[in-house]
Design a protein around this motif. Structure first.
Motif, PDB file in Angstrom:
ATOM      1  N   SER A  52     -13.992   9.907  -6.088  1.00 15.14           N
ATOM      2  CA  SER A  52     -13.866   9.142  -4.926  1.00 15.14           C
ATOM      3  C   SER A  52     -12.393   8.997  -4.440  1.00 15.14           C
ATOM      4  N   ILE A  53     -11.838   8.329  -3.280  1.00 15.23           N
ATOM      5  CA  ILE A  53     -10.584   8.226  -3.035  1.00 15.23           C
ATOM      6  C   ILE A  53     -10.450   7.008  -2.641  1.00 15.23           C
ATOM      7  N   CYS A  54      -9.154   6.345  -2.977  1.00 11.48           N
ATOM      8  CA  CYS A  54      -9.168   5.009  -2.838  1.00 11.48           C
ATOM      9  C   CYS A  54      -7.639   4.984  -1.972  1.00 11.48           C
ATOM     10  N   ASN A  55      -7.743   4.142  -1.102  1.00  9.96           N
ATOM     11  CA  ASN A  55      -6.474   3.955   0.044  1.00  9.96           C
ATOM     12  C   ASN A  55      -6.224   2.582  -0.455  1.00  9.96           C
ATOM     13  N   TYR A  56      -4.957   2.244  -0.920  1.00 11.96           N
ATOM     14  CA  TYR A  56      -4.396   0.906  -1.127  1.00 11.96           C
ATOM     15  C   TYR A  56      -3.136   0.664  -0.295  1.00 11.96           C
ATOM     16  N   ARG A  57      -2.666  -0.237   0.227  1.00 11.59           N
ATOM     17  CA  ARG A  57      -1.626  -0.540   0.899  1.00 11.59           C
ATOM     18  C   ARG A  57      -0.983  -1.639   0.326  1.00 11.59           C
ATOM     19  N   PHE A  58       0.278  -1.623   0.130  1.00 14.89           N
ATOM     20  CA  PHE A  58       1.035  -2.664  -0.734  1.00 14.89           C
ATOM     21  C   PHE A  58       2.265  -3.123   0.384  1.00 14.89           C
ATOM     22  N   ILE A  59       2.575  -4.288   0.246  1.00  9.48           N
ATOM     23  CA  ILE A  59       3.701  -4.818   1.046  1.00  9.48           C
ATOM     24  C   ILE A  59       4.395  -5.977   0.164  1.00  9.48           C
ATOM     25  N   LYS A  60       5.876  -5.785   0.295  1.00 13.20           N
ATOM     26  CA  LYS A  60       6.666  -6.906  -0.416  1.00 13.20           C
ATOM     27  C   LYS A  60       7.909  -7.129   0.438  1.00 13.20           C
ATOM     28  N   GLU A  61       8.314  -8.353   0.547  1.00 15.21           N
ATOM     29  CA  GLU A  61       9.129  -8.904   1.312  1.00 15.21           C
ATOM     30  C   GLU A  61      10.525  -8.697   0.576  1.00 15.21           C
ATOM     31  N   ILE A 119      -7.475  -2.459   1.024  1.00 14.51           N
ATOM     32  CA  ILE A 119      -8.400  -1.769   0.113  1.00 14.51           C
ATOM     33  C   ILE A 119      -9.507  -0.916   0.606  1.00 14.51           C
ATOM     34  N   ASN A 120      -9.539   0.152   0.264  1.00 15.04           N
ATOM     35  CA  ASN A 120     -10.576   1.142   0.667  1.00 15.04           C
ATOM     36  C   ASN A 120     -11.082   2.090  -0.253  1.00 15.04           C
ATOM     37  N   HIS A 121     -12.106   2.190  -0.661  1.00 11.95           N
ATOM     38  CA  HIS A 121     -12.925   3.186  -1.480  1.00 11.95           C
ATOM     39  C   HIS A 121     -13.870   3.952  -0.741  1.00 11.95           C
ATOM     40  N   PHE A 122     -13.867   5.291  -1.139  1.00  6.48           N
ATOM     41  CA  PHE A 122     -15.139   6.139  -0.224  1.00  6.48           C
ATOM     42  C   PHE A 122     -14.942   7.350  -0.947  1.00  6.48           C
ATOM     43  N   ARG A 123     -16.216   8.035  -1.022  1.00  6.18           N
ATOM     44  CA  ARG A 123     -16.559   9.213  -1.773  1.00  6.18           C
ATOM     45  C   ARG A 123     -16.659  10.085  -0.515  1.00  6.18           C
TER      46      ARG A 123
END
Length: 283
Positions: free
Chosen positions: A249-258, A272-276
């Motif tokens: 599976s492949i996971c796409n995560y996006r992070f943000i910080k001030e 947040i995204n998970h897909f095969r």
């Protein structure tokens, strides 16, 4: 900042807000004390596409390049031309481009952003290897909570808008589909920052708000940790072997910080995204 014990080694960088989970959710990983995360006021800040963004007071849509995305399109006539063609319904938590491989151009831009903007002006101690370690830990914490139906525990760790989207998607999933979301960080065999972005927001008062946003891609093989512990040889071309196809599976995560001066903030997740990939293979 969190501290995680891993094979006798200690590291302490980033993601100090991923610390208030019970051992059942965190899988017995050790964390240090929680430092309160400052919520960003930008609803959905855009990811960097090679430039530094100055955000207006109006809506701020998320922008992600479409390179290296998994896409599948059908015409109305396809069903008649290929009556036996079927595509499995993909597991989608959020409506976000499915990122799979690095972009050469973006990788070069990411290097420039980190070494010539973030480190000199935002955080001199920032480095990608430590960030990736923290991002893997966040992946595990978030995915275990979602798989266990404990999305409420992610409040303050995941952006409110993103969490609402994920909750709606989870409500439509079966128990088996939710279980597939679970990821052990030791099962990640390839990961990289797809895109690094810097944003400035001068829309409120006289202070200039500064944000850094990083989109991560994780390639996961379920059971990889067990294979290594048993001494099994992991093929280099594992992604091309049919016997492992449904375990990847492949996971796409996006992070943000001030990074606004005087603001104490931690990294939070806003995508947040998970897909095969096997979900897109024709049968």
């Amino acid at each position: 900042m969190f501290v995680v014990k891993n094979s006798g080694k200690r590291f302490h960088k980033f993601f100090s807000n991923f610390v208030r989970f019970t051992p059942a959710v965190c899988n017995n990983n050790s964390f240090s004390s929680l430092s309160t995360c400052a919520h960003t006021t930008v609803a959905k800040p855009p990811a960097w596409n090679g430039y530094v963004h100055f955000l207006p007071a109006s809506s701020r849509p998320s922008l992600v390049g479409n390179q290296n995305t998994v896409q599948i399109r059908w015409n109305s006539t396809d069903e008649h031309q290929h009556p036996t063609r079927k595509v499995k319904k993909p597991l989608m938590l959020m409506d976000f481009p499915q990122l799979v491989w690095p972009s050469v151009v973006k990788t070069i831009r990411n290097f420039i952003m980190v070494h010539f903007i973030i480190r000199p002006y935002f955080d001199r101690d920032f480095n990608i290897p430590d960030f990736v370690i923290g991002a893997k830990q966040a992946l595990q914490v978030v995915s275990l909570a979602l798989a266990g139906g404990e999305a409420k525990q992610l409040e303050g760790l995941v952006d409110r808008v993103a969490l609402n989207d994920v909750k709606q998607s989870l409500s439509k999933m079966s128990v088996a589909e939710r279980y597939d979301i679970r990821v052990d960080k030791e099962d990640v065999y390839f990961s990289f920052p797809y895109q690094v972005g810097v944003m400035f927001d001068e829309s409120e008062d006289d202070s200039q708000k500064r944000f850094v946003e990083i989109t991560m891609v994780f390639h996961v093989l379920r059971g990889l940790k067990g294979m290594i512990e048993r001494g099994e040889t992991v093929p280099l071309n594992i992604g091309a072997l049919p016997e492992y196809r449904d375990k990847i599976s492949i996971c796409n995560y996006r992070f943000i910080k001030e990074f606004t001066k005087g603001v104490d903030s931690d990294w939070t997740v806003n995508v947040i995204n998970h897909f095969r990939p096997s979900d897109y293979i024709e049968e």
